[in-house]
Scaffold this active site. Structure first.
Site, PDB file in Angstrom:
ATOM      1  N   ASP A  93     -10.004  -0.916   6.473  1.00  0.00           N
ATOM      2  CA  ASP A  93     -11.323  -1.214   5.921  1.00  0.00           C
ATOM      3  C   ASP A  93     -11.234  -2.455   5.027  1.00  0.00           C
ATOM      4  OD1 ASP A  93     -13.243   1.037   6.721  1.00  0.00           O
ATOM      5  OD2 ASP A  93     -11.466   2.143   6.077  1.00  0.00           O
ATOM      6  N   ASP A 129       0.949 -12.292   7.421  1.00  0.00           N
ATOM      7  CA  ASP A 129      -0.447 -12.103   7.040  1.00  0.00           C
ATOM      8  C   ASP A 129      -1.336 -12.528   8.214  1.00  0.00           C
ATOM      9  OD1 ASP A 129      -3.084 -13.393   5.927  1.00  0.00           O
ATOM     10  OD2 ASP A 129      -2.400 -11.994   4.378  1.00  0.00           O
ATOM     11  N   PRO A 153      -5.487  -5.261   1.438  1.00  0.00           N
ATOM     12  CA  PRO A 153      -4.952  -6.260   2.371  1.00  0.00           C
ATOM     13  C   PRO A 153      -5.891  -6.595   3.520  1.00  0.00           C
ATOM     14  CG  PRO A 153      -3.294  -4.605   1.842  1.00  0.00           C
ATOM     15  CD  PRO A 153      -4.585  -4.106   1.284  1.00  0.00           C
ATOM     16  N   GLN A 197       0.825  -1.201   0.000  1.00  0.00           N
ATOM     17  CA  GLN A 197       0.000   0.000   0.000  1.00  0.00           C
ATOM     18  C   GLN A 197       0.867   1.261   0.000  1.00  0.00           C
ATOM     19  OE1 GLN A 197      -2.151  -0.800   3.643  1.00  0.00           O
ATOM     20  NE2 GLN A 197      -0.241  -1.533   4.516  1.00  0.00           N
ATOM     21  N   ASP A 220       0.931   0.789  13.610  1.00  0.00           N
ATOM     22  CA  ASP A 220       1.393   2.053  14.179  1.00  0.00           C
ATOM     23  C   ASP A 220       1.810   1.905  15.641  1.00  0.00           C
ATOM     24  OD1 ASP A 220      -1.069   2.685  15.935  1.00  0.00           O
ATOM     25  OD2 ASP A 220      -1.963   2.468  13.964  1.00  0.00           O
ATOM     26  N   HIS A 280      -7.979   3.604  20.351  1.00  0.00           N
ATOM     27  CA  HIS A 280      -7.116   2.625  21.008  1.00  0.00           C
ATOM     28  C   HIS A 280      -7.603   2.261  22.402  1.00  0.00           C
ATOM     29  CE1 HIS A 280      -3.794   3.989  18.076  1.00  0.00           C
ATOM     30  NE2 HIS A 280      -4.247   2.810  17.696  1.00  0.00           N
ATOM     31  N   ASP A 313      -7.448  -5.014  14.663  1.00  0.00           N
ATOM     32  CA  ASP A 313      -7.240  -3.600  14.357  1.00  0.00           C
ATOM     33  C   ASP A 313      -6.921  -3.490  12.871  1.00  0.00           C
ATOM     34  OD1 ASP A 313      -6.674  -0.910  14.370  1.00  0.00           O
ATOM     35  OD2 ASP A 313      -4.736  -1.103  15.376  1.00  0.00           O
ATOM     36  N   GLU A 362       1.419  -7.888  12.025  1.00  0.00           N
ATOM     37  CA  GLU A 362       1.284  -6.815  11.035  1.00  0.00           C
ATOM     38  C   GLU A 362       1.821  -7.314   9.694  1.00  0.00           C
ATOM     39  OE1 GLU A 362       0.845  -3.851   8.662  1.00  0.00           O
ATOM     40  OE2 GLU A 362       0.020  -3.665  10.699  1.00  0.00           O
TER      41      GLU A 362
END
Length: 285
Positions: A161, A140, A165, A34, A89, A65, A158, A108
């Site tokens: 949309d 993944d 991915p 991305q 993040d 969070h 988390d 992640e």
């Protein structure tokens, strides 16, 4: 059309645009998965976008969070192991590690998100990436969930949309694997978008949860940079944790020694009192 040079224009919805002024672009790179951009905005501080869609900002990330982490952890009351799918993040990991837990595993898919977050968003991740209790997996999320041995008391999805991915993280198969990865009485929570604009996300998740869990519901919180009002979070568990009394939550909150900017035990309870238009998105309610 007005000149939008110097603005980040989000086109997540076909008939609505949100624009944030880019006072200074700090990072702009295309990863294998991305396009990642970080920029400064006067109101929201540093802003992270993935493929042009706002993911997190320095100024309002605490709402998202705190509610995706403290609600399930304090409702459970005895969490030892937490699994976070996504969250590159570091903000979710930071929130989870504020609790007395043994381990937080964060999966992640994009190492690039973690790398630049450490450099450009240190106010969001804090010292989470250096905490010895954090087990960071670059993988993944769907593959990890399918292959894990489980043993998690709380699983937090988390995700982005359900495009690109993140799409696979909204499927029945993924939720089924997540259920198997939970301990007895474990809790699965998910981000399910803004129901006013993305009602189908919540309905689809709730339909899947209802086939898996004794208690399938949702709760909400308003996050200013997510267009359309309340954001919804899916809730799935076989326990009665959603109905923990307020006085028990207050005691757990005091014992945890948390300092929060949005979450309180009262807000926790109230978040499950859904507006009618959101409640009607949950099949059978």
């Amino acid at each position: 059309m007005a000149d939008m040079t110097g603005w980040s224009v989000e086109a997540l919805h076909h008939d609505l645009r949100q624009a944030l002024r880019q006072d200074q672009v700090l990072y702009d790179s295309q990863s294998d998965h991305q396009r990642i951009v970080v920029f400064e905005n006067e109101t929201f501080g540093r802003v992270l976008t993935l493929d042009g869609v706002v993911q997190v900002t320095e100024r309002d990330n605490f709402i998202y969070h705190e509610m995706l982490t403290h609600v399930p952890v304090l409702a459970h009351g005895a969490v030892r192991r937490v699994l976070i799918i996504g969250g590159g993040d570091g903000g979710m990991a930071r929130a989870a590690l504020r609790h007395d837990v043994e381990q937080v595993t964060m999966v992640e898919i994009d190492a690039g998100v973690v790398e630049f977050s450490r450099k450009f968003l240190p106010g969001i991740s804090g010292d989470a990436f250096d905490d010895p209790r954090l087990d960071l997996q670059i993988a993944d999320g769907a593959d990890f969930m399918r292959e894990t041995d489980g043993g998690y008391d709380v699983i937090i999805v988390d995700s982005t949309d359900p495009i690109g991915p993140g799409e696979v993280l909204f499927t029945d198969h993924f939720y089924g694997h997540a259920k198997k990865a939970l301990t007895d009485g474990g809790i699965l929570v998910t981000q399910n978008g803004v129901p006013f604009m993305q009602g189908g996300e919540l309905t689809g998740t709730m339909r899947a949860f209802q086939s898996l869990f004794n208690d399938a519901y949702a709760y909400v919180a308003p996050v200013p940079t997510y267009q359309g009002g309340f954001m919804s979070f899916g809730w799935g568990t076989d326990s009665d944790a959603r109905n923990v009394p307020l006085d028990v939550l207050e005691q757990r909150f005091r014992t945890a020694g948390l300092e929060t900017d949005y979450y309180t035990p009262e807000v926790h309870k109230a978040a499950f009192a859904l507006p009618g238009y959101i409640r009607r998105l949950i099949p059978g309610t």
